[in-house]
Design a protein around this motif. Structure first.
Motif, mmCIF file in Angstrom:
data_model
loop_
_atom_site.group_PDB
_atom_site.id
_atom_site.type_symbol
_atom_site.label_atom_id
_atom_site.label_comp_id
_atom_site.label_asym_id
_atom_site.label_seq_id
_atom_site.Cartn_x
_atom_site.Cartn_y
_atom_site.Cartn_z
ATOM 1 N N LEU A 276 0.495 -1.358 -0.250
ATOM 2 C CA LEU A 276 -0.005 0.030 0.160
ATOM 3 C C LEU A 276 1.104 1.109 0.100
ATOM 4 C CD1 LEU A 276 -3.070 -0.335 2.586
ATOM 5 C CD2 LEU A 276 -3.484 -0.740 -0.142
ATOM 6 N N ILE A 277 1.705 1.509 0.672
ATOM 7 C CA ILE A 277 2.954 2.817 0.797
ATOM 8 C C ILE A 277 3.607 2.904 -0.357
ATOM 9 C CG2 ILE A 277 5.321 3.776 1.935
ATOM 10 C CD1 ILE A 277 4.152 1.824 4.573
ATOM 11 N N LEU A 278 3.407 1.543 -0.858
ATOM 12 C CA LEU A 278 4.392 1.656 -2.704
ATOM 13 C C LEU A 278 3.529 2.271 -3.683
ATOM 14 C CD1 LEU A 278 7.004 -1.809 -2.824
ATOM 15 C CD2 LEU A 278 7.232 0.989 -2.107
ATOM 16 N N LEU A 279 2.432 1.461 -3.934
ATOM 17 C CA LEU A 279 1.582 1.764 -4.548
ATOM 18 C C LEU A 279 0.629 3.977 -4.233
ATOM 19 C CD1 LEU A 279 -1.034 -1.126 -4.792
ATOM 20 C CD2 LEU A 279 0.095 0.017 -5.985
ATOM 21 N N LEU A 280 0.774 3.778 -2.757
ATOM 22 C CA LEU A 280 0.180 5.175 -2.661
ATOM 23 C C LEU A 280 1.567 6.639 -3.424
ATOM 24 C CD1 LEU A 280 -1.466 7.345 -1.354
ATOM 25 C CD2 LEU A 280 -0.578 7.180 0.848
ATOM 26 N N LEU A 281 3.146 5.789 -3.647
ATOM 27 C CA LEU A 281 3.478 6.461 -3.577
ATOM 28 C C LEU A 281 3.949 6.794 -5.098
ATOM 29 C CD1 LEU A 281 6.697 5.897 -0.545
ATOM 30 C CD2 LEU A 281 5.004 8.097 -1.090
ATOM 31 N N ILE A 282 3.774 5.604 -5.576
ATOM 32 C CA ILE A 282 4.445 5.295 -6.818
ATOM 33 C C ILE A 282 2.423 6.036 -8.213
ATOM 34 C CG2 ILE A 282 3.923 3.540 -9.287
ATOM 35 C CD1 ILE A 282 5.326 1.794 -7.117
ATOM 36 N N LEU A 283 1.722 6.013 -7.395
ATOM 37 C CA LEU A 283 0.288 6.462 -7.981
ATOM 38 C C LEU A 283 -0.216 7.967 -7.785
ATOM 39 C CD1 LEU A 283 -1.938 3.220 -8.087
ATOM 40 C CD2 LEU A 283 -0.377 4.552 -10.159
#
Length: 676
Positions: A276-283
């Motif tokens: 979730l953290i990675l998806l938030l930072l990417i998207l």
């Protein structure tokens, strides 16, 4: 002893052909014992079966019967030798292949716990996503929703928990009725379909989407609930102990094996939060701070559920094609009792003899889930004080990631000490409950100080410690003992019932916390820790170091209505609860009588093995895949049974009333050869 010779015959004879265990008898030297006990010949032959050196001294004294100092010395000696042996094995593995320990861990922990890992990923994702939904759709997920029905918003949590409770009970019964393998496959399939439903959930408006989302979680929850009883029982009943009279691995490492599977739930939480953290930072194309676009949020949460769907589909395949023998031990238990469907009689007897255990497992799980849910109370409080940007979803997720790492450490420490005879299951659960009680009661009566900047660091420490001791305590132990303290025929049902009652604790907390303020919550929650510690102390037996095969042996006596004739270590005071000891359950414990019984029981078991082997050979049938070699039956033991049975035929001496199954087998063989 001669070297072990593996015999290709089944552990149990066909349904209806094996009699109930015989009690001790007095007779001659051919397996029917003098009043003083078993003969020296028998003691020598059967020593490695009746008195394994990890439980008994060279003099045949059970470790729990030793004086304290000798007990400490004996247990430490066994554990040190086992540790050296395991370290040497790891060294040999790494010498041959440096990555082989990782492949061993994958086979023995990751695969058995894959379902729980996926369950942990998805279920904790629901809570992790809620602050993101609130930030993106405040008119629906906010404190005072205007675009969505507040009842349906609340139902997201309620339906998820209710689905889990239904699954725990239903799949527990299915696991004992149809079989463990069917339950494993069914759960994985339901979770896969449920993930597809969650990922694709939609509506004509936001409220319609919430309704679809909630019911999808209910469906998925049913599969998740089933994972609890099925994973616990199958982990206990795998090839380590199934089909064998007794195994050293089962006695010394059963708890570790089950806990290593269970801790995959913690890895699921960790991976979910990291994804979730990675998806938030990417998207989100920024530092994770608000505002959050609704399209971005849609992509984040749908991708976060699509990822585990792929793993769950693989799990369906693995369980369907790579776990053909998951129901073997249950099938063997049913054949012994001539049961083809659900063993209702065993359920009735378990209620009579193990009612206190059911209260212990269900009651402590209930207390633990109130605590487990209550632990989340800390997070919002200390983040609001510590963080410079508490409104950021990313900030909350990062702090939660820290908490999951601390919890995961608790899981691993639990797996290390859960089989330690001086700590073990019962002590671990009592200490865990006590520490959780302390970590909640302190801030309860000085709430303003600990939520102020001056006390927030202490508050944070207590928060992390409560997470650690919850895993290194009741959360790990309840999962293990809820199946371990019950017999095979109703093990999944008992585990599922205890888990269902436990989950009702989470449901109670989620409802109750809507009607009381934070200060009152801290006044309420700690007492569940104290109650859990009391229930553990009074009603929970300590099965640390007790072979499950010995529990099954006691159950055979109970099942045949001869409980008072069992004298083995399953009723040793060490392995009984205080409640059971007060009721006099352990009064029949007698090591000398138990030796006689064990040898006679093994004679009956051997006769059944011989009968089935000969029947298969006569019919030209190959041994089935579930008929594994039995390493505990040595050439000397087999020859002893053959000789004593033959001599018994000549002299007219045998077991009870001359009708031993071994005697009947040899008599029929003699008659057949004479006729030929």
């Amino acid at each position: 002893m001669t070297d072990t010779v593996r015999q290709h015959h089944r552990h149990n004879p066909p349904a209806g052909e094996i009699p109930v265990p015989h009690g001790p008898e007095v007779g001659n030297e051919h397996g029917h014992y003098p009043a003083g006990g078993a003969t020296e010949q028998e003691r020598t032959i059967f020593a490695h079966l009746t008195h394994p050196d990890d439980c008994y001294t060279a003099d045949g004294v059970y470790w729990a019967d030793l004086p304290f100092r000798k007990r400490v010395a004996f247990v430490n000696k066994v554990q040190n030798e086992e540790t050296k042996k395991e370290l040497a094995a790891i060294g040999r593995m790494m010498k041959a292949d440096p990555l082989s320990p990782l492949s061993w861990y994958f086979r023995n922990a990751v695969l058995p716990g894959a379902g729980l890992g996926l369950e942990g990923y998805v279920l904790f994702s629901i809570g992790n996503l809620e602050p993101l939904f609130k930030a993106a759709w405040p008119t629906c997920w906010g404190k005072k929703p205007t675009e969505c029905d507040a009842n349906w918003i609340a139902s997201v949590t309620y339906l998820e928990v209710v689905g889990i409770m239904v699954g725990q009970t239903a799949v527990g019964i299915i696991g004992d009725w149809i079989g463990r393998r069917w339950g494993l496959i069914q759960d994985a399939a339901i979770m896969f379909v449920g993930l597809l439903m969650i990922t694709a959930s939609w509506g004509l408006n936001l409220n319609g989407w919430v309704i679809c989302y909630a019911w999808s979680l209910f469906f998925y929850g049913f599969g998740v609930g089933g994972e609890y009883p099925i994973t616990a029982t199958s982990s206990m009943e795998n090839a380590v102990s199934a089909g064998k009279l007794s195994t050293r691995e089962d006695r010394l490492h059963r708890g570790r094996k089950v806990t290593m599977a269970f801790l995959m739930q913690g890895w699921g939480q960790l991976i979910n939060q990291a994804v979730l953290i990675l998806l938030l930072l990417i998207l989100h194309h920024g530092d994770g701070n608000p505002p959050y676009g609704t399209t971005t949020v849609q992509w984040i949460w749908r991708l976060s559920f699509a990822i585990p769907a792929v793993g769950t589909l693989w799990l369906v395949y693995y369980r369907a094609y790579k776990m053909p023998h998951a129901s073997r031990q249950l099938a063997a238990a049913k054949k012994k009792n001539n049961v083809t469907g659900y063993d209702v009689e065993s359920l009735r007897l378990a209620g009579t003899f193990f009612g206190g255990r059911l209260l212990a497992t269900a009651g402590t799980w209930f207390c633990n889930d109130v605590f487990f849910y209550g632990n989340k109370l800390f997070q919002a409080q200390f983040i609001a004080v510590i963080s410079n940007n508490p409104s950021s979803v990313l900030t909350g997720w990062i702090w939660n990631l820290y908490n999951v790492i601390v919890s995961l450490a608790g899981y691993y420490v639990a797996s290390i000490l859960i089989d330690n005879k001086f700590y073990g299951r019962k002590m671990m659960q009592q200490v865990g409950f006590l520490m959780c009680f302390i970590m909640f009661i302190i801030p309860a009566f000085n709430y303003e100080y600990y939520t102020s900047p001056a006390g927030i660091k202490s508050f944070q420490a207590m928060y992390f410690l409560s997470s650690f001791f919850n895993q290194f305590g009741p959360n790990s132990v309840t999962f293990l003992v809820a199946g371990e303290v019950f017999p095979t025929p109703i093990r999944a049902s008992a585990h599922g019932f205890a888990a269902c009652i436990g989950k009702s604790g989470a449901l109670l907390a989620s409802v109750l916390y809507n009607y009381i303020d934070t200060q009152t919550k801290f006044y309420v929650v700690p007492w569940f820790g104290l109650a859990g510690m009391f229930l553990t102390w009074l009603f929970l037996p300590d099965t640390t170091g007790l072979d499950l095969k010995e529990q099954e042996r006691r159950w055979a006596y109970i099942r045949s209505g001869r409980d008072s004739e069992y004298h083995g270590i399953a009723i040793h005071p060490k392995h009984l609860s205080l409640w059971e000891r007060l009721r006099g359950v352990g009064k029949n414990y007698n090591p000398e009588l138990d030796i006689k019984q064990k040898i006679e029981d093994m004679r009956e078991e051997w006769a059944g093995k011989e009968r089935l082997r000969r029947q298969r050979e006569a019919g030209g049938e190959p041994a089935g895949p579930e008929e594994l070699d039995d390493e505990d039956w040595t050439e000397q033991v087999n020859e002893y049974f053959r000789q004593t049975t033959d001599e018994g035929l000549v002299t007219g001496e045998g077991s009870e009333k001359g009708k031993s199954p071994a005697r009947e087998l040899r008599l029929s063989e003699k008659s057949g050869s004479e006729s030929a």
